[in-house]
Design a protein around this motif. Structure first.
Motif, PDB file in Angstrom:
ATOM      1  N   GLU A  50       0.822  -1.208   0.000  1.00 26.89           N
ATOM      2  CA  GLU A  50       0.000   0.000   0.000  1.00 26.89           C
ATOM      3  C   GLU A  50       0.860   1.264   0.000  1.00 26.89           C
ATOM      4  O   GLU A  50       0.541   2.237  -0.686  1.00 26.89           O
ATOM      5  N   GLU A  51       1.958   1.271   0.738  1.00 25.19           N
ATOM      6  CA  GLU A  51       2.867   2.423   0.722  1.00 25.19           C
ATOM      7  C   GLU A  51       3.427   2.659  -0.671  1.00 25.19           C
ATOM      8  O   GLU A  51       3.546   3.799  -1.117  1.00 25.19           O
ATOM      9  N   VAL A  54       0.695   4.186  -2.960  1.00 20.50           N
ATOM     10  CA  VAL A  54       0.496   5.609  -2.670  1.00 20.50           C
ATOM     11  C   VAL A  54       1.619   6.423  -3.302  1.00 20.50           C
ATOM     12  O   VAL A  54       1.379   7.472  -3.895  1.00 20.50           O
ATOM     13  N   TYR A  61      -4.810   8.380  -6.951  1.00 22.22           N
ATOM     14  CA  TYR A  61      -5.022   7.210  -6.103  1.00 22.22           C
ATOM     15  C   TYR A  61      -5.430   7.643  -4.695  1.00 22.22           C
ATOM     16  O   TYR A  61      -6.376   7.102  -4.121  1.00 22.22           O
ATOM     17  N   ASN A  62      -4.737   8.633  -4.149  1.00 24.96           N
ATOM     18  CA  ASN A  62      -5.054   9.100  -2.800  1.00 24.96           C
ATOM     19  C   ASN A  62      -6.450   9.701  -2.730  1.00 24.96           C
ATOM     20  O   ASN A  62      -7.186   9.471  -1.760  1.00 24.96           O
ATOM     21  N   ALA A  66      -9.647   8.281  -0.504  1.00 21.02           N
ATOM     22  CA  ALA A  66     -10.389   9.118   0.438  1.00 21.02           C
ATOM     23  C   ALA A  66     -11.893   8.990   0.199  1.00 21.02           C
ATOM     24  O   ALA A  66     -12.677   8.892   1.149  1.00 21.02           O
ATOM     25  N   TYR A 108      -8.867   0.936  -8.257  1.00 16.51           N
ATOM     26  CA  TYR A 108      -8.317   1.518  -7.033  1.00 16.51           C
ATOM     27  C   TYR A 108      -9.177   1.247  -5.816  1.00 16.51           C
ATOM     28  O   TYR A 108      -8.673   1.004  -4.726  1.00 16.51           O
TER      29      TYR A 108
END
Length: 160
Positions: A50-51, A54, A61-62, A66, A108
Motif C-alpha cells: 500500500e505504501e 500511494v 489514487y489518494n 479518500a 483503485y
C-alpha cells in the motif's frame, strides 16, 4: 541457426527498436520502465504494498481512496455508484487532481463510478461536489433530477 531464423530474429529486433523509438512509446518506456533505478532508493524504505501504491500512483489514487473510505463508513444498503467530477470543475476550486476514469477508479477502490459524459450517468446515486467553502463532499443523489442539477453545476462552475 539457419539463415531464415537469423533473418526473422534481425527483423523482429528491428521492429522492436522502431516501436520503442516512436514518440509516445519512447516516453512511456522512459517514464514507466527505465526510471526504476532512479526511484529504487526511495521505494526501498517502503516495504508494504500500500505504501508503494500511494507513492507510485500519486494524487488520483489518494483522492480515490479518500472517497472510498468515506463511502465505506456510511454502510450503504444499495450499491454506490459515484459521479466523478470533470477536471475543469475540480481545477476551478484550486485542486490539481484528476480523478481517474471509471475503470481505473474501480481498480483503485472497488466502487463503481460514472463520468458526466457516460451514457449511464443517470444511474449514479452519489456525486462529488464542492461546497461554498471549497471543500469536496460526497452528496447523495435521490433521483435523476438531482443528477441533472449536479451536471449543470459541473458545467457552470468549470474553469474558463
Amino acid at each position: 541457426m539457419n539463415p531464415r531464423q537469423l533473418l526473422l530474429l534481425l527483423l523482429s529486433l528491428f521492429s522492436v527498436l522502431i516501436f520503442f523509438n516512436m514518440p509516445g512509446n519512447k516516453t512511456w518506456l522512459n517514464d514507466r520502465v527505465l526510471n526504476f533505478t532512479d526511484k529504487i532508493h526511495d521505494e526501498m524504505d517502503m516495504m508494504s504494498l500500500e505504501e508503494r501504491r500511494v507513492y507510485r500512483l500519486g494524487a488520483p489514487y489518494n483522492a480515490s481512496l479518500a472517497v472510498q473510505k468515506m463511502i465505506k463508513s456510511w454502510n450503504m444498503k444499495e450499491e454506490p455508484i459515484v459521479l466523478l467530477p470533470p477536471k475543469d470543475y475540480v481545477k476551478r476550486f484550486g485542486i490539481d487532481v484528476t480523478f481517474p476514469e471509471p475503470i481505473v477508479f474501480y481498480y483503485y477502490t472497488g466502487l463503481k463510478s460514472v463520468q458526466p459524459i457516460s451514457t449511464d450517468v443517470l444511474k449514479a446515486n452519489l456525486a462529488l461536489v464542492f461546497d461554498s467553502r471549497g471543500t469536496l463532499n460526497i452528496a447523495r443523489v435521490k433521483n435523476q433530477e438531482g443528477i441533472k442539477e449536479i451536471l449543470q453545476l459541473y458545467k457552470t462552475n468549470s474553469a474558463q
